[in-house]
Structure formats: C-alpha cells, structure tokens
Design a protein around this motif. Sequence first.
Motif, short mmCIF file in Angstrom:
data_model
loop_
_atom_site.label_atom_id
_atom_site.label_comp_id
_atom_site.label_asym_id
_atom_site.label_seq_id
_atom_site.Cartn_x
_atom_site.Cartn_y
_atom_site.Cartn_z
N ASN A 48 13.20 4.30 5.05
CA ASN A 48 12.16 3.28 4.91
C ASN A 48 10.77 3.90 4.75
OD1 ASN A 48 11.67 3.74 7.86
ND2 ASN A 48 13.45 2.40 8.14
N LEU A 49 10.10 4.26 5.84
CA LEU A 49 8.70 4.66 5.75
C LEU A 49 8.46 5.87 4.86
CD1 LEU A 49 7.47 4.11 9.42
CD2 LEU A 49 7.42 2.55 7.49
N ASP A 50 9.35 6.86 4.93
CA ASP A 50 9.16 8.05 4.10
C ASP A 50 9.24 7.75 2.61
OD1 ASP A 50 8.81 9.56 6.35
OD2 ASP A 50 10.69 10.68 6.20
N LEU A 51 9.94 6.69 2.25
CA LEU A 51 10.07 6.33 0.84
C LEU A 51 8.72 5.92 0.24
CD1 LEU A 51 13.35 4.21 1.03
CD2 LEU A 51 13.11 6.52 0.09
N LEU A 52 7.79 5.47 1.09
CA LEU A 52 6.49 5.04 0.59
C LEU A 52 5.68 6.20 0.05
CD1 LEU A 52 5.54 2.54 3.45
CD2 LEU A 52 6.75 2.08 1.31
N ALA A 53 6.02 7.42 0.47
CA ALA A 53 5.30 8.59 -0.02
C ALA A 53 5.56 8.84 -1.50
CB ALA A 53 5.69 9.82 0.80
N ASN A 54 6.59 8.20 -2.04
CA ASN A 54 6.93 8.38 -3.46
C ASN A 54 6.32 7.30 -4.34
OD1 ASN A 54 8.64 10.51 -2.64
ND2 ASN A 54 10.33 9.09 -2.29
N CYS A 55 5.26 6.64 -3.84
CA CYS A 55 4.72 5.47 -4.53
C CYS A 55 4.16 5.77 -5.91
CB CYS A 55 3.65 4.80 -3.66
SG CYS A 55 2.32 5.91 -3.14
N SER A 56 3.84 7.03 -6.20
CA SER A 56 3.30 7.37 -7.53
C SER A 56 4.20 8.35 -8.28
CB SER A 56 1.89 7.98 -7.38
OG SER A 56 1.94 9.18 -6.64
N GLU A 57 5.42 8.51 -7.82
CA GLU A 57 6.27 9.59 -8.32
C GLU A 57 6.94 9.29 -9.65
OE1 GLU A 57 10.30 11.89 -6.79
OE2 GLU A 57 8.76 11.34 -5.34
N TYR A 58 7.18 7.99 -9.94
CA TYR A 58 8.02 7.66 -11.09
C TYR A 58 7.15 7.20 -12.26
CZ TYR A 58 11.24 7.79 -7.22
OH TYR A 58 11.93 8.20 -6.10
N SER A 59 7.06 8.04 -13.27
CA SER A 59 6.14 7.79 -14.38
C SER A 59 6.51 6.54 -15.18
CB SER A 59 6.10 9.01 -15.31
OG SER A 59 7.40 9.32 -15.80
N LEU A 60 7.79 6.17 -15.17
CA LEU A 60 8.23 4.99 -15.93
C LEU A 60 8.02 3.70 -15.14
CD1 LEU A 60 11.54 6.32 -17.54
CD2 LEU A 60 9.28 6.12 -18.59
N PHE A 61 7.66 3.84 -13.89
CA PHE A 61 7.42 2.67 -13.04
C PHE A 61 5.97 2.70 -12.58
CE2 PHE A 61 7.52 0.30 -9.01
CZ PHE A 61 8.18 -0.85 -9.43
#
Length: 453
Positions: A48-61
């Motif tokens: 859950n919480l750690d997944l928020l650190a990837n908020c800018s990781e996916y260039s197609l999203f």
Amino acid sequence: MACKTISFLCFCFLFISIDSIISQDISDTKTDCSNRWIHVRRLPPRFNLDLLANCSEYSLFNNFCPYLANHGLGPRTHNKSQSWYRSNPLLLELIFHQRMLEYPCLTSDPNQANAIYLPYYAAIDALRYLYGPEVNNSMEHGLELYGYLQDNEGWIWSRNHGADHFLVMSRPAWDFSQSVDVDPPIWGTSFLELPEFYNVTVLIVEGRAWPWQEQAVPYLTSFHPPNLGFLESWIKRVKVSKRTTLMLFAGGGGVGSTPNIRRSIRNECESGNFSSNSDIYINNGEGFDYPKMRKVCDIVDCSNGICEHDPIRYMRPMLQATFCLQPPGDTPTRRSTFDGIIAGCIPVFFEELSAKSQYGWHLPKEMYRDFAVFIPKEDVVLKGLRILDVLTGIPRNEVLRMRENVIELIPRVLYRKHGSSSGLRARKDAFDIAVEGALQRIDSRLRASDFDQ
C-alpha cells in the motif's frame, strides 16, 4: 510515524498511526457494532503506502504525485475551498483506507470480526503491469499478496478461504480480468481471474455482469465536504440553480466516422436543427415546457483528460443543465455520472451496464425510473431516434420530481472528507454504504457456506 518523501511532496498518509489503530478496539459509545466489527489486516507497506512512491514512475500513465496532497483528496481547487479538491479517481483505494481507519467498529481481534479488510492498493500496484516493465507478467498480479496472506497468520485466511475478506479496486474490472492462459498477454492483469481470490468481496468502480464477488461502488469525485453545513450549503445551491440548458454532454470521443452513441450525441448537438445562441421555447405536446432556454444542447469537451482534475470546467455547466448525457466509452461506466448527480443533473443512460446493473447499493434499481432516463443506444445510433424528442416528451412535473430525487441521492454518492464532523457522519455517504453492503454480502456468503456444510 515517519513521512515518506514522494517527489516534491512529503506525504504522511495516516495522521493516526496504523499500529495505534489496530492494536486496540475502537468503537463509538453511541454506535451499535453488532455484526459490524471489522479487522484491518496488517499488510507490509509494499502492498500500500510504499506504492505511492512510484507516483511518477510510469511514463505512459499520468503523474499522480500532486494528487496525493490532503491525504489523497488532492490539492484544493482554490485556496479558500473547503469541500472541492482536484481528486484523482485512482486514489479511491487510499481514501477508502483512510476512512476505514476512522470506522467506529474496528477490532484488533480477527476472531471477533464480521469481516476482514485488506488495505491493498490493487489499482496502483497494477500500474507496473499495465504501463511498466512487468507487462508480460501480468498474470502474476495478486500472487505475492496471496502468498503473504498464506504465510503470515494464514489461519485468518484459511478459516473461511477468504470469504470474509474484502478489498477496494479503483479501476474497472476490465483492467484486472485478463485470462491467466492468454499468450501473448493482452490488456489487463489477471487478478480477478485468479482462483485464489474467487471468494473475496471486491468493491470496484465498475464490475462485470456475472462474477458474484464484484460490486460496483461510486467513482471518486471532487466533492468532499468536511461537515454538514458545507453539504447542506451545496445542496441549497443545487436546488436554486437556474437550468438554462436542456441537455449536456461532458466528455470526449465521438469525433471519428465510426457510428457510436458518442458520435450520435455530437451530431445531434452540432446539427444546427436548433439554435444554441438564441432564446428557445420548446413545447412538445404533453412534454416539458422550456421557456426562454438559452441552450438546447451543450458539450463540454473533456478530450485528452483535460477535465479530470478540473471540476470547475464541467461542474458549472452541469449546474445549469436539466439532463446530463452519460454514454458509455471504452467501458460502460463513467465518473461523470456521479459528478452529474452531485450537480443535481438528471442522468440519461444508454445501456444498463452504465449504472443500473452496477451500483445497486448506492443507486437502487427499483428507483431508476424516478431519477434517471434510459434511451437504448441502438435506437439512437441505428434507428435515428433523437434524444431531444425523448427528453422534451417528459412532462414538466415529472422532470421536477426526478430532479428532486437526484438531489436526494447526493449524500449517497460522495465520499466525505476524513475527520468530518459528527453531524455529517450521521448521513451515510458512499463509503458507509459500501462497507454496510460488504458486511451484508459477507454475512450472507458465510451463512450459505455453513448451510452447505
């Protein structure tokens, strides 16, 4: 509890420590918790919480880092706003988690619980399969979670084979229903196709027609009042708003040559058979009289997602419209359905999967004729039926009654702000109704299982 730095944002999701919540039983002395006890399953932050650190990781999203503000409600629409935020629908799972920690009937004892909540951010975790480097492993989505549930206090899961568990998913079921056997992989992950999770109750923004475990709940909108006064003030504004537009479509699509309902709507609105710049008086037999209406049809172009985080762009036109057209797009449902209801705009549906077959807990099926209009899309696209003719054929008193019923639905489809006042908490919102429905469904499922044994 330490903050986790996310891009430019130091985001503390839980203003109350999870550990302090689940280490003690919490109940409001005025709340009857009979058959309502819920245990929040302890999951590692990687779910859950750690997944928020990837908020800018996916260039197609789209980068959703800015929308983590205010515990996931997003930035305020303006500095003085108390109820309106630039909310991202993807973050419903986070909002639900926050609200669940305020639920008055939590218990740290799984044996006392009537249901087990899994605070897993499934849609956010799915981004790595949908848009990231693990796209070819999408059939594995959910297996890590299942392994953890088996290996850590596995008895909680195994005693009912997961039938007393529920979770929230903030993307349509289509995004999680790829067959585990498909090769090469196509769109979606296989989470909902995993037999391991067949018994779990899934609260999802759009469900499929057949699986029993999926139940649709309203999309996250931008309206999150903190107290009863702000809710009542908004409802008052909705009631007095002058409806100077007959019908409104806020959305994109329909610009190609392929016949579809969105194209038909655009054609009708842009056909020139009626003027949108002069006063109009419509009197269609026994239908609704619309004296001096400024627009018969209005389109708010929301192409390329320009409306998603800008409620002002579409909410003002919705407040001025009598009917809001809600055609299906890539999938049957739309967030706009709930935006329109919050604006007191009567929804017009073109297929039953857009709402009637989805949101039975929040929009009771037996009430649909009292607050919505249904026009089969085939009649519009293939038979040339004009939407205008249908809507102007509805008697005036019927339209007024439908609008009153829509306004009564507003509290049921919004997610109020966390930490809201006691007066507002006395009114059931979308979260309350979803949790109540999940408890009832789980109870029914467990009773049926006991009977079968």
